[in-house]
Design a protein around this motif. Structure first.
Motif, mmCIF file in Angstrom:
data_model
loop_
_atom_site.group_PDB
_atom_site.id
_atom_site.type_symbol
_atom_site.label_atom_id
_atom_site.label_comp_id
_atom_site.label_asym_id
_atom_site.label_seq_id
_atom_site.Cartn_x
_atom_site.Cartn_y
_atom_site.Cartn_z
ATOM 1 N N GLY A 1 -8.224 -6.041 10.813
ATOM 2 C CA GLY A 1 -7.201 -6.787 10.105
ATOM 3 C C GLY A 1 -5.870 -6.094 9.988
ATOM 4 O O GLY A 1 -4.857 -6.741 9.690
ATOM 5 N N ASP A 2 -5.804 -4.794 10.247
ATOM 6 C CA ASP A 2 -4.531 -4.088 10.184
ATOM 7 C C ASP A 2 -3.718 -4.323 11.454
ATOM 8 O O ASP A 2 -4.229 -4.804 12.470
ATOM 9 C CB ASP A 2 -4.756 -2.591 9.972
ATOM 10 N N SER A 3 -2.450 -3.927 11.413
ATOM 11 C CA SER A 3 -1.527 -4.220 12.521
ATOM 12 C C SER A 3 -1.907 -3.519 13.807
ATOM 13 O O SER A 3 -1.516 -3.959 14.894
ATOM 14 C CB SER A 3 -0.104 -3.818 12.124
ATOM 15 N N ASN A 4 -2.653 -2.429 13.695
ATOM 16 C CA ASN A 4 -3.037 -1.690 14.902
ATOM 17 C C ASN A 4 -4.505 -1.901 15.247
ATOM 18 O O ASN A 4 -5.136 -1.056 15.884
ATOM 19 C CB ASN A 4 -2.741 -0.197 14.737
ATOM 20 N N TRP A 5 -5.052 -3.036 14.848
ATOM 21 C CA TRP A 5 -6.426 -3.393 15.198
ATOM 22 C C TRP A 5 -6.427 -4.582 16.138
ATOM 23 O O TRP A 5 -5.551 -5.450 16.074
ATOM 24 C CB TRP A 5 -7.243 -3.728 13.954
#
Length: 282
Positions: A216-220
């Motif tokens: 769910g994070d921007s780098n996932w």
């Protein structure tokens, strides 16, 4: 390590010798760099090789540079540590954009090449091909950089990346290479990467997962954990993936070391030294 400064014959003087000050990039002054310029540097002598140490999320470039100072003196090699600050672009909280080479209208691979070329103009170095190491977020950057610019690399050292781009045309960028050409305007240069000496390095205890399994994070991206949930597992899978595509890899696992960039640098120094001074086979 104590800072070591050497006065060498160079027009910009004291702060361009040994452990230098930090310079803004002429290409884009949001970016900067520092160097270690060994005492062997002579503007009128033979050009020295160049080693680039790409920081990770913590932006610890000067620490990398200082760690390599004695090595730089021993091997007559200029060391470059670029800086891509966090919060570049529209998101003041962004930590990760540089790792994926392209972020908004910024091409971080172009920014690095511009810095390297600038160093080549200011110092007497062989900038056309350089050694490149990155750890963690830097490890992400450097192996993706190599798919675009293998012709600029004298050697590539990939340290403990948490998110990996495998040579896989069926999985979407950035897990794989599907869509790479649409992203960057050219095909990945995998065949040329076979000609580049490659090292992968990770600590045997680099098994914490909190930072690299952050759905769910921007780098996932869904599928980032297909080849394992730890950095050790993912890097091992990348080694095997490279082997399947004819890319030889020196694989170094540092016993007892966790996710600590400064504690995996001895194998990196040895790898770089083996390129600068090839060893005879026994």
């Amino acid at each position: 390590m104590a800072e070591v400064l050497h006065v060498v014959k160079h027009p910009t003087g004291f702060y361009s010798a040994g452990a230098t000050t930090v310079f803004a990039s002429r290409y884009d002054q949001r970016f900067s760099y520092c160097l270690y310029v060994p005492s062997a540097h002579d503007p009128d002598g033979a050009p020295l090789p160049l080693a680039v140490l790409q920081h990770g999320t913590g932006r610890r470039g000067p620490q990398y540079r200082d760690n390599f100072a004695a090595w730089a003196e021993e091997h007559d090699c200029v060391v470059l540590a670029p800086l891509f600050p966090a919060g570049i672009g529209d998101d003041p909280d962004d930590l990760h954009g540089f790792k994926f080479l392209r972020y908004g209208d910024i091409r971080f691979d172009h920014a690095l090449l511009a810095i390297v070329d600038e160093v080549g103009e200011r110092f007497n170095v062989r900038a056309e091909r350089f050694l490149l190491h990155g750890f963690s977020g830097g490890g992400q950057f450097v192996h993706r950089f190599a798919y675009l610019h293998p012709d600029r690399l004298a050697g590539l050292s990939i340290g403990a990346p948490g998110r990996i781009t495998y040579i896989d045309q069926n999985s979407p960028w950035w897990i794989g290479l599907k869509g790479f050409e649409e992203e960057f305007g050219c095909a990945p240069r995998v065949a040329e990467l076979r000609e580049v000496p490659v090292q992968m390095v990770v600590g045997s205890a680099d098994v914490e997962t909190w930072e690299i399994n952050n759905q769910g994070d921007s780098n996932w991206m869904d599928g980032a954990d297909t080849h394992g949930v730890t950095r050790v597992a993912r890097l091992t899978a990348l080694r095997d993936n490279y082997a399947e595509h004819g890319i030889d890899v020196r694989f170094d696992v540092v016993p007892g070391v966790g996710h600590d960039p400064m504690r995996v640098l001895e194998p990196v120094k040895d790898f770089f030294a083996s390129i600068l001074t090839p060893r005879e086979s026994s």
